[in-house]
Write a protein that holds these residues in place. Structure first.
Motif, PDB file in Angstrom:
ATOM      1  N   THR A 138       0.831  -1.209   0.000  1.00  0.00           N
ATOM      2  CA  THR A 138       0.000   0.000   0.000  1.00  0.00           C
ATOM      3  C   THR A 138       0.861   1.253   0.000  1.00  0.00           C
ATOM      4  OG1 THR A 138      -0.218  -0.208   2.404  1.00  0.00           O
ATOM      5  CG2 THR A 138      -2.037  -1.024   1.071  1.00  0.00           C
ATOM      6  N   ASP A 139       2.007   1.203   0.657  1.00  0.00           N
ATOM      7  CA  ASP A 139       2.958   2.321   0.566  1.00  0.00           C
ATOM      8  C   ASP A 139       3.423   2.511  -0.873  1.00  0.00           C
ATOM      9  OD1 ASP A 139       2.949   3.102   3.154  1.00  0.00           O
ATOM     10  OD2 ASP A 139       4.897   2.280   3.691  1.00  0.00           O
ATOM     11  N   ARG A 140       3.712   1.395  -1.524  1.00  0.00           N
ATOM     12  CA  ARG A 140       4.331   1.448  -2.845  1.00  0.00           C
ATOM     13  C   ARG A 140       3.333   1.782  -3.956  1.00  0.00           C
ATOM     14  NH1 ARG A 140       6.113   2.173  -6.961  1.00  0.00           N
ATOM     15  NH2 ARG A 140       7.830   1.189  -8.121  1.00  0.00           N
ATOM     16  N   TYR A 141       2.145   1.192  -3.879  1.00  0.00           N
ATOM     17  CA  TYR A 141       1.201   1.319  -4.997  1.00  0.00           C
ATOM     18  C   TYR A 141      -0.120   2.000  -4.635  1.00  0.00           C
ATOM     19  CZ  TYR A 141       4.413  -2.050  -7.085  1.00  0.00           C
ATOM     20  OH  TYR A 141       5.540  -2.674  -7.557  1.00  0.00           O
ATOM     21  N   ALA A 163      -3.345   2.232  -1.367  1.00  0.00           N
ATOM     22  CA  ALA A 163      -4.262   1.288  -0.726  1.00  0.00           C
ATOM     23  C   ALA A 163      -5.402   0.870  -1.647  1.00  0.00           C
ATOM     24  CB  ALA A 163      -4.836   1.907   0.552  1.00  0.00           C
ATOM     25  N   LYS A 164      -5.975   1.828  -2.374  1.00  0.00           N
ATOM     26  CA  LYS A 164      -7.118   1.502  -3.234  1.00  0.00           C
ATOM     27  C   LYS A 164      -6.729   0.491  -4.305  1.00  0.00           C
ATOM     28  CE  LYS A 164     -10.605   3.527  -6.302  1.00  0.00           C
ATOM     29  NZ  LYS A 164     -11.274   4.756  -6.766  1.00  0.00           N
ATOM     30  N   GLN A 165      -5.604   0.715  -4.969  1.00  0.00           N
ATOM     31  CA  GLN A 165      -5.184  -0.168  -6.049  1.00  0.00           C
ATOM     32  C   GLN A 165      -4.958  -1.598  -5.549  1.00  0.00           C
ATOM     33  OE1 GLN A 165      -4.256   2.867  -5.447  1.00  0.00           O
ATOM     34  NE2 GLN A 165      -3.473   3.979  -7.248  1.00  0.00           N
ATOM     35  N   ILE A 166      -4.247  -1.735  -4.415  1.00  0.00           N
ATOM     36  CA  ILE A 166      -3.948  -3.067  -3.893  1.00  0.00           C
ATOM     37  C   ILE A 166      -5.230  -3.751  -3.417  1.00  0.00           C
ATOM     38  CG2 ILE A 166      -2.675  -4.361  -2.136  1.00  0.00           C
ATOM     39  CD1 ILE A 166      -0.991  -3.173  -4.399  1.00  0.00           C
ATOM     40  N   PHE A 167      -6.119  -2.993  -2.795  1.00  0.00           N
ATOM     41  CA  PHE A 167      -7.394  -3.550  -2.325  1.00  0.00           C
ATOM     42  C   PHE A 167      -8.176  -4.152  -3.498  1.00  0.00           C
ATOM     43  CE2 PHE A 167     -11.811  -3.331  -0.866  1.00  0.00           C
ATOM     44  CZ  PHE A 167     -11.700  -3.866   0.416  1.00  0.00           C
ATOM     45  N   LEU A 168      -8.235  -3.435  -4.606  1.00  0.00           N
ATOM     46  CA  LEU A 168      -8.980  -3.905  -5.772  1.00  0.00           C
ATOM     47  C   LEU A 168      -8.303  -5.113  -6.431  1.00  0.00           C
ATOM     48  CD1 LEU A 168      -9.971  -0.488  -7.397  1.00  0.00           C
ATOM     49  CD2 LEU A 168     -11.392  -1.992  -5.986  1.00  0.00           C
ATOM     50  N   ILE A 169      -6.967  -5.101  -6.495  1.00  0.00           N
ATOM     51  CA  ILE A 169      -6.236  -6.225  -7.093  1.00  0.00           C
ATOM     52  C   ILE A 169      -6.458  -7.501  -6.285  1.00  0.00           C
ATOM     53  CG2 ILE A 169      -3.924  -7.151  -7.517  1.00  0.00           C
ATOM     54  CD1 ILE A 169      -3.087  -4.288  -8.314  1.00  0.00           C
ATOM     55  N   THR A 170      -6.427  -7.384  -4.969  1.00  0.00           N
ATOM     56  CA  THR A 170      -6.623  -8.575  -4.134  1.00  0.00           C
ATOM     57  C   THR A 170      -8.039  -9.133  -4.289  1.00  0.00           C
ATOM     58  OG1 THR A 170      -7.172  -7.187  -2.216  1.00  0.00           O
ATOM     59  CG2 THR A 170      -4.899  -7.918  -2.424  1.00  0.00           C
ATOM     60  N   LEU A 171      -9.009  -8.266  -4.491  1.00  0.00           N
ATOM     61  CA  LEU A 171     -10.376  -8.741  -4.736  1.00  0.00           C
ATOM     62  C   LEU A 171     -10.436  -9.568  -6.022  1.00  0.00           C
ATOM     63  CD1 LEU A 171     -12.620  -5.653  -3.840  1.00  0.00           C
ATOM     64  CD2 LEU A 171     -12.294  -7.739  -2.513  1.00  0.00           C
ATOM     65  N   VAL A 172      -9.743  -9.097  -7.060  1.00  0.00           N
ATOM     66  CA  VAL A 172      -9.723  -9.823  -8.335  1.00  0.00           C
ATOM     67  C   VAL A 172      -9.069 -11.196  -8.163  1.00  0.00           C
ATOM     68  CG1 VAL A 172      -8.788  -9.847 -10.675  1.00  0.00           C
ATOM     69  CG2 VAL A 172      -9.749  -7.734  -9.743  1.00  0.00           C
ATOM     70  N   LYS A 206      -8.821   7.588  -2.466  1.00  0.00           N
ATOM     71  CA  LYS A 206      -7.416   7.346  -2.814  1.00  0.00           C
ATOM     72  C   LYS A 206      -6.523   7.844  -1.684  1.00  0.00           C
ATOM     73  CE  LYS A 206      -7.667   7.298  -7.871  1.00  0.00           C
ATOM     74  NZ  LYS A 206      -7.132   7.876  -9.128  1.00  0.00           N
ATOM     75  N   PHE A 207      -5.563   7.011  -1.308  1.00  0.00           N
ATOM     76  CA  PHE A 207      -4.575   7.393  -0.293  1.00  0.00           C
ATOM     77  C   PHE A 207      -3.225   7.564  -0.973  1.00  0.00           C
ATOM     78  CE2 PHE A 207      -7.893   5.259   2.068  1.00  0.00           C
ATOM     79  CZ  PHE A 207      -8.041   6.065   3.183  1.00  0.00           C
ATOM     80  N   GLU A 208      -2.430   8.400  -0.352  1.00  0.00           N
ATOM     81  CA  GLU A 208      -1.162   8.749  -0.984  1.00  0.00           C
ATOM     82  C   GLU A 208      -0.208   7.554  -1.036  1.00  0.00           C
ATOM     83  OE1 GLU A 208      -0.589   9.074   3.400  1.00  0.00           O
ATOM     84  OE2 GLU A 208      -2.143   9.649   1.980  1.00  0.00           O
ATOM     85  N   GLN A 209       0.601   7.519  -2.106  1.00  0.00           N
ATOM     86  CA  GLN A 209       1.686   6.549  -2.195  1.00  0.00           C
ATOM     87  C   GLN A 209       2.926   7.167  -1.569  1.00  0.00           C
ATOM     88  OE1 GLN A 209       0.088   5.574  -6.607  1.00  0.00           O
ATOM     89  NE2 GLN A 209       2.159   4.926  -6.221  1.00  0.00           N
ATOM     90  N   LYS A 210       3.805   6.317  -1.068  1.00  0.00           N
ATOM     91  CA  LYS A 210       4.982   6.810  -0.361  1.00  0.00           C
ATOM     92  C   LYS A 210       6.244   6.153  -0.913  1.00  0.00           C
ATOM     93  CE  LYS A 210       2.521   7.527   4.014  1.00  0.00           C
ATOM     94  NZ  LYS A 210       2.510   7.196   5.457  1.00  0.00           N
TER      95      LYS A 210
END
Length: 468
Positions: A57-60, A62-71, A175-179
């Motif tokens: 979630t830091d890298r990519y 939180a929203k993107q990773i959450f959606l990918i894991t659902l898929v 959307k949360f910030e990437q770090k």
């Protein structure tokens, strides 16, 4: 809602196999000890990827990773539905777990961050209703599908839910910030699954014979890997699991209680449907419907526990809740071949009440006990550790049950139903002891003092970073 729908799907699958277990054993022509790995492998796979949630979630984001894991979870469910052998089902459950492991920690961290200051207990209590309803509704849904369709549908049902969760998430998740992220803790990532899988295997085999070669080998491999894992995590600047948080005595006390309560509750969830179907002759649908009173009681007490936590803390709620859970399990330890279904429902209601009253206050206590800068990483630690200890409980209790059946069949007059009932009763008594141990340990809980981090205002201290 976006988080809840995704979490329901993943948590639901932690229990749908429970009611289908006798059907799966018959369909694949295998044993209880083999098929329980369809549950254990799933929970271990969940725990293996949960620690990666923070780094990803830091890298990519939180929203993107959450959606990918659902898929990934939805695709894994499709594979499970077409399994042809026990080994294939176990493998596909691992894939399913790898896809769904990060949904809960990411979702909980987002909700905890967005909750207003001073309202975390109430918000987590509301979030906890679907979190606790899902594992309780799972048996009913599973029973319906197994009886009126086939076991394949307990996995196929995830396809429409996954698609709905994905669409809601795309539209509504903030959307949360990437770090900028540090190097990935590769050694920790390798050692964690080796540690937990080896120890779960040892516990499973130990339930039958603690002196067997399989048990000893699992304990040695798991023990060495555990020591190396702890050393690696303590020395790494940005470890996979932030073990330094155990330096907080409030956190350590809380998570020990949490582990015991999770083992007592979720370990027994597998056994009650098995007892109802194999001893009482209930259909999958009937045994699933038996869990509805537990659903109702958990749903009623969950918001109450959340609101009371904000006023009185977790100690009293944990003690009362775990005593209720222990009472329900003790009732189940008195079962016979002729036990009434209403007696089992009464035990279910006690367990549901205790679960609703205690689980989320304990979980919120753990989050509030950790340094504010580590909360997002603590969700990974608590969720991963819960899955690990649930897998230990499932492996250990089924192994213990198998050993008791072997014992009684060797010493009895050959009445298999009576032997099975007595073995179930012994196993429920063991689970009750875990719950009582948790209640006793909860006596030392205290309300944590949450202080702002250096250089932060009181308001800033309540803003939880979404990163690793």
């Amino acid at each position: 809602m976006a988080v809840v729908v995704g979490m329901i799907m993943v948590i639901l699958d932690s229990t749908v196999v429970n009611v289908a277990m006798p059907n799966l054993i018959h369909y694949f022509g295998t044993s209880v000890s083999t098929m329980q790995w369809a549950v254990t492998a799933y929970t271990l796979a969940l725990s293996a990827v949960i620690p990666l949630a923070g780094w990803l979630t830091d890298r990519y984001g939180a929203k993107q990773i959450f959606l990918i894991t659902l898929v990934l979870f939805t695709l894994g469910s499709l594979l499970c539905s077409i399994a042809q052998t026990p080994e294939q089902l176990i493998l596909y459950r691992i894939i399913q777990g790898l896809g769904g492991g990060m949904v809960s920690p990411i979702g909980m961290a987002m909700i905890f961050r967005l909750a207003p200051p001073g309202k975390q207990g109430s918000i987590m209590g509301v979030l906890g209703v679907p979190m606790m309803l899902a594992p309780a509704v799972g048996p009913t849904l599973s029973g319906f599908l197994v009886e009126y369709a086939s076991w394949h549908w307990i996995f196929l049902i995830n396809l429409p839910i996954g698609i709905i969760a994905l669409l809601i998430g795309i539209k509504y998740l903030p959307k949360f910030e990437q770090k900028t992220v540090p190097a990935l803790d590769v050694f920790g990532m390798v050692l964690a699954p080796i540690t937990f899988a080896s120890l779960a295997y040892a516990v499973s085999e130990g339930g039958k014979d603690w002196g067997s070669m399989q048990t000893v080998t699992g304990l040695i491999v798991g023990g060495v890997a555990l020591i190396l894992f702890i050393v690696t995590e303590l020395r790494h600047r940005q470890p996979l699991l932030e073990l330094r948080v155990f330096g907080s005595s409030d956190f350590t006390r809380g998570i020990l209680v949490f582990w015991l309560s999770a083992m007592a509750l979720f370990g027994s969830f597998l056994l009650v449907p098995m007892y109802l179907q194999t001893v009482k002759g209930f259909s999958p649908m009937e045994s699933g419907l038996m869990s509805i009173p537990q659903v109702i009681m958990a749903g009623l007490f969950m918001p109450i526990g959340g609101k009371l936590f904000d006023k009185i803390g977790a100690r009293i709620l944990a003690i009362i809740g775990l005593c209720l859970v222990g009472s329900g399990l003790f009732m189940l330890s008195q079962i016979t071949v002729d036990t009434s279904k209403y007696y089992v429902i009464g035990a279910y209601m006690l367990m549901g009440s205790g679960m609703g009253l205690s689980m989320m206050p304990i979980n919120t206590h753990i989050l509030k006990s950790a340094p504010q800068r580590l909360v997002s990483r603590v969700t990974s630690l608590t969720t991963a550790s819960q899955q690990v200890f649930v897998s230990f409980a499932v492996a250990g209790l089924t192994g213990y049950y198998s050993s008791r059946i072997t014992h009684y069949m060797a010493t009895s007059k050959g009445d298999k139903v009576v032997d099975m009932t007595t073995a179930f009763a012994d196993t429920f008594l063991f689970a009750a002891c875990l719950a009582v141990a948790g209640a006793v340990l909860a006596l030392i809980l205290r309300k944590p003092k949450v202080e702002p981090e250096a250089g932060q205002s009181d308001h800033q201290a309540n803003v939880i970073p979404m990163g690793h």
